[in-house]
Each structure stands twice: as structure tokens, then as C-alpha cells.
Scaffold this active site. Structure first.
Site, PDB file in Angstrom:
ATOM      1  N   ASP A  61       0.854  -1.195   0.000  1.00  0.00           N
ATOM      2  CA  ASP A  61       0.000   0.000   0.000  1.00  0.00           C
ATOM      3  C   ASP A  61       0.889   1.244   0.000  1.00  0.00           C
ATOM      4  OD1 ASP A  61      -1.803   2.023   0.470  1.00  0.00           O
ATOM      5  OD2 ASP A  61      -2.872   0.950   2.057  1.00  0.00           O
ATOM      6  N   VAL A  62       0.728   2.118  -0.995  1.00  0.00           N
ATOM      7  CA  VAL A  62       1.588   3.312  -1.082  1.00  0.00           C
ATOM      8  C   VAL A  62       1.399   4.271   0.093  1.00  0.00           C
ATOM      9  CG1 VAL A  62       1.958   3.381  -3.594  1.00  0.00           C
ATOM     10  CG2 VAL A  62      -0.072   4.481  -2.616  1.00  0.00           C
ATOM     11  N   SER A 140      -1.783  15.807 -12.419  1.00  0.00           N
ATOM     12  CA  SER A 140      -2.958  15.992 -13.282  1.00  0.00           C
ATOM     13  C   SER A 140      -3.194  17.474 -13.559  1.00  0.00           C
ATOM     14  CB  SER A 140      -4.180  15.421 -12.558  1.00  0.00           C
ATOM     15  OG  SER A 140      -5.366  15.838 -13.181  1.00  0.00           O
ATOM     16  N   TYR A 153      -8.920  15.642  -4.945  1.00  0.00           N
ATOM     17  CA  TYR A 153      -7.986  15.227  -6.003  1.00  0.00           C
ATOM     18  C   TYR A 153      -7.138  16.419  -6.486  1.00  0.00           C
ATOM     19  CZ  TYR A 153      -6.464  12.792 -10.277  1.00  0.00           C
ATOM     20  OH  TYR A 153      -5.713  12.211 -11.284  1.00  0.00           O
ATOM     21  N   LYS A 157      -3.078  16.703  -6.226  1.00  0.00           N
ATOM     22  CA  LYS A 157      -2.224  16.820  -7.410  1.00  0.00           C
ATOM     23  C   LYS A 157      -1.473  18.157  -7.443  1.00  0.00           C
ATOM     24  CE  LYS A 157      -2.972  12.750  -9.150  1.00  0.00           C
ATOM     25  NZ  LYS A 157      -1.866  11.755  -9.131  1.00  0.00           N
ATOM     26  N   ILE A 186      -7.094  10.504 -19.733  1.00  0.00           N
ATOM     27  CA  ILE A 186      -6.430   9.345 -20.323  1.00  0.00           C
ATOM     28  C   ILE A 186      -7.364   8.144 -20.145  1.00  0.00           C
ATOM     29  CG2 ILE A 186      -4.324   7.917 -20.287  1.00  0.00           C
ATOM     30  CD1 ILE A 186      -3.818  10.971 -20.885  1.00  0.00           C
TER      31      ILE A 186
HETATM   32  P1  NAP Z   1      -5.874   3.273 -12.659  1.00  0.00           P
HETATM   33  O1  NAP Z   1      -6.046   2.713 -14.019  1.00  0.00           O
HETATM   34  O2  NAP Z   1      -7.052   3.343 -11.751  1.00  0.00           O
HETATM   35  O3  NAP Z   1      -4.674   2.468 -11.932  1.00  0.00           O
HETATM   36  C1  NAP Z   1      -4.287   2.826 -10.643  1.00  0.00           C
HETATM   37  C2  NAP Z   1      -3.083   2.015 -10.225  1.00  0.00           C
HETATM   38  O4  NAP Z   1      -2.690   2.472  -8.916  1.00  0.00           O
HETATM   39  C3  NAP Z   1      -3.375   0.516 -10.094  1.00  0.00           C
HETATM   40  O5  NAP Z   1      -2.234  -0.213 -10.469  1.00  0.00           O
HETATM   41  C4  NAP Z   1      -3.645   0.364  -8.597  1.00  0.00           C
HETATM   42  O6  NAP Z   1      -3.359  -0.939  -8.088  1.00  0.00           O
HETATM   43  C5  NAP Z   1      -2.655   1.365  -8.024  1.00  0.00           C
HETATM   44  N1  NAP Z   1      -3.021   1.814  -6.675  1.00  0.00           N
HETATM   45  C6  NAP Z   1      -4.120   2.520  -6.301  1.00  0.00           C
HETATM   46  N2  NAP Z   1      -4.121   2.708  -4.961  1.00  0.00           N
HETATM   47  C7  NAP Z   1      -3.002   2.104  -4.490  1.00  0.00           C
HETATM   48  C8  NAP Z   1      -2.442   1.939  -3.195  1.00  0.00           C
HETATM   49  N3  NAP Z   1      -3.042   2.419  -2.100  1.00  0.00           N
HETATM   50  N4  NAP Z   1      -1.274   1.254  -3.077  1.00  0.00           N
HETATM   51  C9  NAP Z   1      -0.658   0.738  -4.173  1.00  0.00           C
HETATM   52  N5  NAP Z   1      -1.135   0.869  -5.419  1.00  0.00           N
HETATM   53  C10 NAP Z   1      -2.296   1.529  -5.580  1.00  0.00           C
HETATM   54  O7  NAP Z   1      -5.316   4.772 -12.725  1.00  0.00           O
HETATM   55  P2  NAP Z   1      -4.617   5.586 -13.914  1.00  0.00           P
HETATM   56  O8  NAP Z   1      -5.682   6.301 -14.660  1.00  0.00           O
HETATM   57  O9  NAP Z   1      -3.651   4.730 -14.629  1.00  0.00           O
HETATM   58  O10 NAP Z   1      -3.860   6.703 -13.062  1.00  0.00           O
HETATM   59  C11 NAP Z   1      -2.455   6.625 -12.792  1.00  0.00           C
HETATM   60  C12 NAP Z   1      -2.004   7.989 -12.280  1.00  0.00           C
HETATM   61  O11 NAP Z   1      -2.271   8.972 -13.281  1.00  0.00           O
HETATM   62  C13 NAP Z   1      -2.736   8.447 -11.029  1.00  0.00           C
HETATM   63  O12 NAP Z   1      -1.858   9.132 -10.173  1.00  0.00           O
HETATM   64  C14 NAP Z   1      -3.777   9.397 -11.576  1.00  0.00           C
HETATM   65  O13 NAP Z   1      -4.183  10.332 -10.615  1.00  0.00           O
HETATM   66  C15 NAP Z   1      -2.998  10.039 -12.710  1.00  0.00           C
HETATM   67  N6  NAP Z   1      -3.864  10.647 -13.713  1.00  0.00           N
HETATM   68  C16 NAP Z   1      -4.728   9.914 -14.444  1.00  0.00           C
HETATM   69  C17 NAP Z   1      -5.541  10.531 -15.370  1.00  0.00           C
HETATM   70  C18 NAP Z   1      -6.510   9.783 -16.230  1.00  0.00           C
HETATM   71  O14 NAP Z   1      -7.259  10.441 -16.969  1.00  0.00           O
HETATM   72  N7  NAP Z   1      -6.544   8.464 -16.198  1.00  0.00           N
HETATM   73  C19 NAP Z   1      -5.464  11.922 -15.537  1.00  0.00           C
HETATM   74  C20 NAP Z   1      -4.578  12.651 -14.772  1.00  0.00           C
HETATM   75  C21 NAP Z   1      -3.758  11.995 -13.862  1.00  0.00           C
HETATM   76  P3  NAP Z   1      -4.508  -2.118  -8.102  1.00  0.00           P
HETATM   77  O15 NAP Z   1      -4.602  -2.574  -9.528  1.00  0.00           O
HETATM   78  O16 NAP Z   1      -3.975  -3.177  -7.208  1.00  0.00           O
HETATM   79  O17 NAP Z   1      -5.775  -1.484  -7.618  1.00  0.00           O
END
Ligand code: NAP
Length: 245
Positions: A61-62, A140, A153, A157, A186
Site C-alpha cells: 500500500d503506497v 494531473s 484530487y 495533485k 487518459i
Molecule cells: P488506474 O487505471 O485506476 O490504476 C491505478 C493504479 O494504482 C493501479 O495499479 C492500482 O493498483 C494502483 N493503486 C491505487 N491505490 C493504491 C495503493 N493504495 N497502493 C498501491 N497501489 C495503488 O489509474 P490511472 O488512470 O492509470 O492513473 C495513474 C495515475 O495517473 C494516477 O496518479 C492518476 O491520478 C494520474 N492521472 C490519471 C488521469 C486519467 O485520466 N486516467 C489523468 C490525470 C492523472 P490495483 O490494480 O492493485 O488497484
């Protein structure tokens, strides 16, 4: 990137998974953690190893500083060095502030911001002693512009952006780069559950008229970690298809 070693937080899905694979394709050994997705982690380890590099997956857990310390120690023991840290793990718990529970606030701040302290703190002396290293934080545009329904959020960020700039000033003399990528929308599990009407509105507001995909972020991440980007530090690179213009 051949023979370098990276730690990616939240590597099992979305942007983190794409970064793990992009680094592995470029010869980098990769360790990643996750919260729950054990099966996805096992599959990804096999995929990474099939690219001819080493992989290590850890359920950690991060939010938990001790878990971060123990993962960093294990990676050092196993791989001998740590060159890159990609602080990627993140969650959303979107609600108007009037309806937001304290737990929604705490979970988002802890997962998205405290995690960045936890892993960076656990790793920083290793990089200082190496006199090399590169930390890349995934933030973000929500942390730059502020998004209604995302006070938790956006705050987390924006905090990551402040952290990035402050740490870049602290460790530049040790030849350590610290940067951030500010993503727009994304296509990942994080955005999949958004209402269709909201997604159409966001696509319309994006100059390129589409969401980005995780591989596009991964390629920018690879560049920011590469020798070509060695003179960039304390920078927040917006990759949003023109959403925040
Ligand atoms: P995602 O598809 O929901 O994947 C999240 C990842 O984080 C998963 O591997 C998850 O592990 C892991 N995670 C979540 N909580 C955790 C915890 N407490 N301890 C360890 N691992 C944890 O998210 P994503 O869209 O790829 O987002 C990745 C990053 O990009 C995030 O920081 C997000 O805020 C940022 N971001 C995303 C977007 C977007 O549009 N998608 C836009 C701006 C910024 P599990 O698989 O085990 O749950």
C-alpha cells in the site's frame, strides 16, 4: 536505459502498467507495486520478463511508509541500485465538497500525495549516494486548473506539483532530476466509469478532440527519464491534448 532499475508505483493497470512495459522494452529492469490486483501483477511480471529484463512485483500500500521502505530495500537487495522512481499510484473519490466525507478526503490525499513522500523519502538517500537518479511524479491538470467535484484530487495533485519543484531544488546538486507529468483525460479504469455525457463534454473541451491513451503518457515518461532530458528538472510537463489551454 539498458540495465537501469526503476520502481513504478501502481504498476498493474492504466498509466503505470504502460510505463512498466515501456521501460522494460527499453532494457530497464522494473519493480512495481499494487494494492489488490495480484493476478494482473503476475501476468505483468511474465510479460516484462519475456522482454529480457528482470521484474519484481510487490503488494504494498503506497500509503504505508514502512511498506515503501521495505519495498525499496528489497529492490536494492535484488537489483543492486535504483535509478528511477515513478510515483504513479493514484485514486479519485469525486464529490462536491458539501457531500465529501472525511474518508474521501483522507484516502485521496494519502494515496496521491503522502505516497509521493513515502517512496521519495525511502529512496532519496540511495540516489544521493549514487549521485544520480530521476524521480517522475504523475500529476494531473486537475492540480493546475482545479476541477469542481475534485477538491480532494485537485489538492493532492497540486501538492505533488509543489513537492516536485521543492525536491528538484534540494537534490539538483546531487545530479538528481525531479519532474512531473500533468495528464489530461487518459483512457484507463479511472476514467472508464465517468458518465458518458461528462466524457463527451471533456472531449469537446480538448483541442485534439479525444482522450489520450496510457502508451502516449508512457512514451513521454521514458523521454523524461532518459539522458536526452537530463537538463530538465523541476518541470511540470502537461500532456493533455490541449484540454487546459
Ligand atoms: P488506474 O487505471 O485506476 O490504476 C491505478 C493504479 O494504482 C493501479 O495499479 C492500482 O493498483 C494502483 N493503486 C491505487 N491505490 C493504491 C495503493 N493504495 N497502493 C498501491 N497501489 C495503488 O489509474 P490511472 O488512470 O492509470 O492513473 C495513474 C495515475 O495517473 C494516477 O496518479 C492518476 O491520478 C494520474 N492521472 C490519471 C488521469 C486519467 O485520466 N486516467 C489523468 C490525470 C492523472 P490495483 O490494480 O492493485 O488497484
Amino acid at each position: 536505459m539498458k540495465d537501469k532499475v526503476a520502481i513504478v508505483t501502481g504498476g498493474t493497470r492504466g498509466i503505470g502498467r504502460a510505463i512498466v512495459l515501456e521501460l522494460a522494452r527499453n532494457g530497464c529492469n522494473v519493480a512495481f507495486n499494487y494494492a489488490k490486483s495480484e493476478e494482473l501483477a503476475k501476468t505483468l511480471v511474465t510479460e516484462v520478463e519475456s522482454l529480457g529484463v528482470k521484474a519484481l512485483a510487490k503488494q504494498a500500500d503506497v500509503v504505508d511508509f514502512e511498506a515503501a521502505k521495505s519495498m525499496v530495500a528489497e529492490v536494492k537487495e535484488e537489483f543492486g541500485q535504483i535509478d528511477f522512481l515513478i510515483n504513479n499510484a493514484g485514486v479519485t473519490r469525486d464529490k462536491l465538497l458539501a457531500l465529501m466525507k472525511e474518508s474521501d478526503w483522507d484516502e485521496v490525499i494519502n494515496t496521491n500525495l503522502k505516497s509521493v513522500y513515502n517512496f521519495s523519502k525511502a529512496i532519496i538517500m540511495t540516489m544521493v549516494k549514487q549521485k544520480s537518479g530521476n524521480i517522475l511524479n504523475i500529476t494531473s491538470v486537475s492540480g493546475i486548473a482545479g476541477v469542481a467535484g475534485q477538491t480532494n484530487y485537485s489538492a493532492s495533485k497540486a501538492g505533488v506539483i509543489g513537492f516536485t519543484k521543492a525536491l528538484a531544488k534540494e537534490v539538483g546538486k546531487a545530479k538528481i532530476n525531479v519532474n512531473a507529468i500533468a495528464c489530461g483525460f487518459i483512457e484507463t479504469d479511472m476514467t472508464a466509469s465517468l458518465p458518458e455525457e461528462y466524457k463527451s463534454k471533456m472531449i469537446d473541451m480538448t483541442s485534439l478532440k479525444r482522450f489520450g491513451n496510457p502508451e502516449e503518457i508512457a512514451k513521454i515518461a521514458k523521454f523524461m527519464l532518459s539522458e536526452e532530458a537530463k537538463y530538465i528538472t523541476g518541470h511540470v510537463l502537461t500532456v493533455d491534448g490541449g484540454l487546459a489551454l
